[in-house]
Design a protein around this motif. Structure first.
Motif, short mmCIF file in Angstrom:
data_model
loop_
_atom_site.label_atom_id
_atom_site.label_comp_id
_atom_site.label_asym_id
_atom_site.label_seq_id
_atom_site.Cartn_x
_atom_site.Cartn_y
_atom_site.Cartn_z
N MET A 243 0.84 -1.20 0.00
CA MET A 243 0.00 0.00 0.00
C MET A 243 0.88 1.25 0.00
SD MET A 243 -3.11 0.97 2.60
CE MET A 243 -2.08 1.60 3.92
N GLU A 244 0.49 2.25 -0.79
CA GLU A 244 1.29 3.47 -0.90
C GLU A 244 1.31 4.21 0.43
OE1 GLU A 244 1.45 7.59 -3.56
OE2 GLU A 244 0.00 5.99 -4.02
N GLN A 245 2.52 4.66 0.81
CA GLN A 245 2.69 5.38 2.08
C GLN A 245 1.97 6.73 2.00
OE1 GLN A 245 4.26 3.82 4.47
NE2 GLN A 245 4.18 5.39 6.06
N PRO A 246 1.12 7.07 2.99
CA PRO A 246 0.40 8.35 2.94
C PRO A 246 1.35 9.53 3.13
CG PRO A 246 0.03 7.26 5.05
CD PRO A 246 0.76 6.27 4.18
N ASN A 247 0.99 10.66 2.58
CA ASN A 247 1.75 11.90 2.75
C ASN A 247 1.48 12.44 4.15
OD1 ASN A 247 2.93 14.43 2.67
ND2 ASN A 247 1.99 15.03 0.73
N THR A 248 2.51 12.46 4.99
CA THR A 248 2.32 12.87 6.38
C THR A 248 2.61 14.35 6.62
OG1 THR A 248 4.60 12.19 6.90
CG2 THR A 248 2.84 10.56 7.24
N LYS A 249 2.92 15.10 5.57
CA LYS A 249 3.12 16.54 5.74
C LYS A 249 1.77 17.22 5.97
CE LYS A 249 7.27 16.95 2.89
NZ LYS A 249 8.14 17.33 4.03
N PRO A 250 1.74 18.31 6.76
CA PRO A 250 0.48 19.05 6.91
C PRO A 250 0.08 19.71 5.60
CG PRO A 250 2.29 20.28 7.90
CD PRO A 250 2.85 18.94 7.51
N PRO A 251 -1.18 20.08 5.43
CA PRO A 251 -1.60 20.75 4.19
C PRO A 251 -0.78 22.01 3.93
CG PRO A 251 -3.51 20.12 5.49
CD PRO A 251 -2.32 19.87 6.35
N SER A 252 -0.63 22.36 2.67
CA SER A 252 0.15 23.52 2.28
C SER A 252 -0.35 24.78 2.99
CB SER A 252 0.06 23.72 0.76
OG SER A 252 0.77 24.87 0.36
N GLY A 253 0.58 25.54 3.54
CA GLY A 253 0.22 26.76 4.24
C GLY A 253 -0.19 26.55 5.68
N MET A 254 -0.10 25.30 6.16
CA MET A 254 -0.42 24.99 7.55
C MET A 254 0.77 24.26 8.16
SD MET A 254 -4.44 23.93 7.17
CE MET A 254 -5.57 25.05 6.35
N ARG A 255 0.88 24.27 9.49
CA ARG A 255 2.10 23.78 10.13
C ARG A 255 1.82 22.95 11.36
NH1 ARG A 255 3.92 29.59 11.35
NH2 ARG A 255 1.65 29.71 11.40
N ASP A 256 2.76 22.04 11.64
CA ASP A 256 2.81 21.37 12.94
C ASP A 256 3.79 22.14 13.81
OD1 ASP A 256 1.18 19.12 12.17
OD2 ASP A 256 2.91 18.34 11.06
N PHE A 257 3.50 22.23 15.10
CA PHE A 257 4.42 22.86 16.05
C PHE A 257 4.81 21.84 17.10
CE2 PHE A 257 1.79 26.44 14.52
CZ PHE A 257 2.79 27.23 13.99
N LEU A 258 6.09 21.50 17.14
CA LEU A 258 6.60 20.56 18.13
C LEU A 258 6.71 21.27 19.48
CD1 LEU A 258 9.25 18.67 15.98
CD2 LEU A 258 6.83 18.15 16.35
N PRO A 259 6.84 20.50 20.58
CA PRO A 259 6.77 21.11 21.91
C PRO A 259 7.69 22.32 22.11
CG PRO A 259 6.65 18.75 22.12
CD PRO A 259 6.91 19.02 20.67
N GLY A 260 8.94 22.24 21.64
CA GLY A 260 9.84 23.37 21.83
C GLY A 260 9.36 24.62 21.11
N GLU A 261 8.77 24.44 19.92
CA GLU A 261 8.23 25.57 19.17
C GLU A 261 7.01 26.15 19.87
OE1 GLU A 261 8.95 24.60 14.55
OE2 GLU A 261 7.91 23.02 15.66
N VAL A 262 6.15 25.26 20.38
CA VAL A 262 4.96 25.73 21.10
C VAL A 262 5.38 26.57 22.30
CG1 VAL A 262 2.95 25.02 22.44
CG2 VAL A 262 3.53 23.81 20.33
N GLN A 263 6.40 26.12 23.02
CA GLN A 263 6.84 26.85 24.21
C GLN A 263 7.44 28.20 23.83
OE1 GLN A 263 9.25 23.62 25.61
NE2 GLN A 263 7.75 23.00 27.15
N ALA A 264 8.21 28.24 22.73
CA ALA A 264 8.78 29.52 22.29
C ALA A 264 7.68 30.50 21.89
CB ALA A 264 9.74 29.29 21.12
#
Length: 426
Positions: A1-22
């Motif tokens: 089965m083809e691996q799904p694209n795990t990037k967020p939609p274009s123009g949107m972002r994930d924030f990891l804990p360190g980024e959230v805290q900053a």
């Protein structure tokens, strides 16, 4: 089965804990400034009725509304909802809905995400957070000056310096249109073109006025020649337009109330259709886009309330500000101040009880959840900037004590469990 694209939609972002805290540190500084002026928090839904949003943002803004398709049994019908485009129109709806409960003067701040179907770029996203303040109730006067004062104080609080507040009035722009005989049907397009001068220059504005906005070459040249000269705008508007004179008086009153904080910018138009009076944008040297903006919108609330309700507000472009001031997020840090280690399987329950006791005493405490040796547990605490670790191995249990290790100094003290919270607080 083809691996799904795990990037967020274009123009949107994930924030990891360190980024959230900053980001949280910057937002916390902004919120403290807002509350120091007496602004109270407001929250509204992410979704609004499409009819509430349409027609409020001008020709370009309306195209960027994120429409939401029908759901369930009505799937396939035209959308009737949309993700909120900004925080101002939802405020106007709230005032119309709950006006009697909000008082004669309502000062609110709102820090929340908004969505625009825009082309992503540096500092430009499809989902981003806004930080707004608004004052509903007072007519033009102190409220307009205070909004700019709050915005500039918030920028200073997050560490920005050398910013410039460019100030104008939609009444000045209306006066400019009257002075040059621009037909009412062409005004919106002409103002949209004028607002692009920082991006395309005056030659670009003139070309757009002729090619796209319906002016002939002579009219476009006369308008751009005047608009680029502050003194000429003042002279022409004051001589030829009563509403323009009113706008100039408003600009001057704000400048007098905030000496040294504003610069008159007669071509500043702001793209949103709901502005009715003074408008402003804030720029910092070396950054091409505005980092804060706002203005007076006396007609917007009335669209929903059925009566005229004055209002003025400002918004921080927090995503752009974060690009300028946020430090590298670095490693993940834990909000806990203490790590309660787990010596072995037999100590799991007692470690959880000890951590619960510390939390009850107001000390954030984290229990180590893995099965690793003590050295790795202490390394985990250090890597997440937890300053203290509590250890209770067989030797400590036999003597009825716990050991507290200061991970910065690598010193250790022993004490009865009942004395632990007081020691850590001290």
């Amino acid at each position: 089965m083809e691996q799904p694209n795990t990037k967020p939609p274009s123009g949107m972002r994930d924030f990891l804990p360190g980024e959230v805290q900053a980001r949280a540190r910057v937002l916390s500084a902004v919120q403290r400034v807002f509350e120091s002026y007496g602004f109270a928090p407001l929250e509204t839904p992410a979704l609004e009725r499409l009819e509430i949003l349409q027609g409020k943002y001008g020709e370009e803004g309306d195209r960027l509304i994120f429409k939401v398709a029908q759901r369930g049994a009505r799937a396939g019908e035209d959308p009737d909802l949309a993700l909120r485009y900004d925080l101002t129109v939802p405020l106007a709806r709230v005032v119309a809905e709950y006006g009697d409960k909000l008082g004669k003067i309502f000062k609110r701040y709102h820090i929340a995400p908004v969505w625009r179907a825009d082309r992503p770029g540096r500092g430009r996203f499809r989902e981003f957070r806004q930080c707004d303040i608004d004052v509903v109730g007072p007519s033009f006067g102190l409220a307009d000056a205070e909004v700019i004062q709050v915005v500039t104080d918030a920028l200073a609080a997050v560490g920005l310096t050398g910013f410039e507040v460019r100030l104008n009035s939609r009444k000045v722009l209306q006066g400019l249109m009257e002075a040059f005989g621009i037909a009412s049907g062409l005004e919106a397009g002409v103002l949209t073109a004028l607002d692009k001068v920082d991006k395309v220059g005056w030659d670009g504005v003139g070309a757009e006025l002729v090619a796209e906005r319906g002016l002939d070459q002579a009219a476009a040249a006369a308008l751009t020649d005047a608009a680029r000269d502050v003194g000429e705008v003042r002279r022409v508007v004051a001589e030829r337009s009563a509403v323009g004179r009113e706008g100039l008086a408003e600009v001057d009153a704000i400048a007098e109330a905030l000496p040294g904080r504003t610069v008159f910018s007669p071509h500043l138009a702001r793209g949103l259709a709901y502005y009715t009076g003074p408008i402003f944008e804030t720029y910092v040297e070396g950054f091409p886009s505005a980092i804060a903006s706002g203005g007076r919108y006396d007609g917007l609330v009335g669209m929903f309330a059925g009566r005229q309700i004055p209002a003025v507000g400002g918004s921080l472009g927090i995503e752009r500000i974060l690009l300028l001031v946020a430090a590298e997020p670095g490693a993940v840090t834990s909000p806990a101040r203490v790590l309660v280690t787990v010596w072995d399987a037999g100590a799991r329950v007692s470690s959880m009880v000890l951590a619960a006791d510390l939390r009850a005493m107001g000390i954030p405490a984290e229990v180590y959840l893995g099965d690793d040796r003590m050295g790795e547990q202490l390394g985990y605490a250090s890597s997440r900037a937890i300053p203290f670790a509590v250890i209770q191995g067989p030797r400590e249990r036999d003597r009825g004590v716990v050991a507290v290790r200061d991970l910065a100094t690598r010193t250790q003290a022993e004490m009865a469990p009942g004395a632990l919270a007081g020691y850590l607080k001290a």
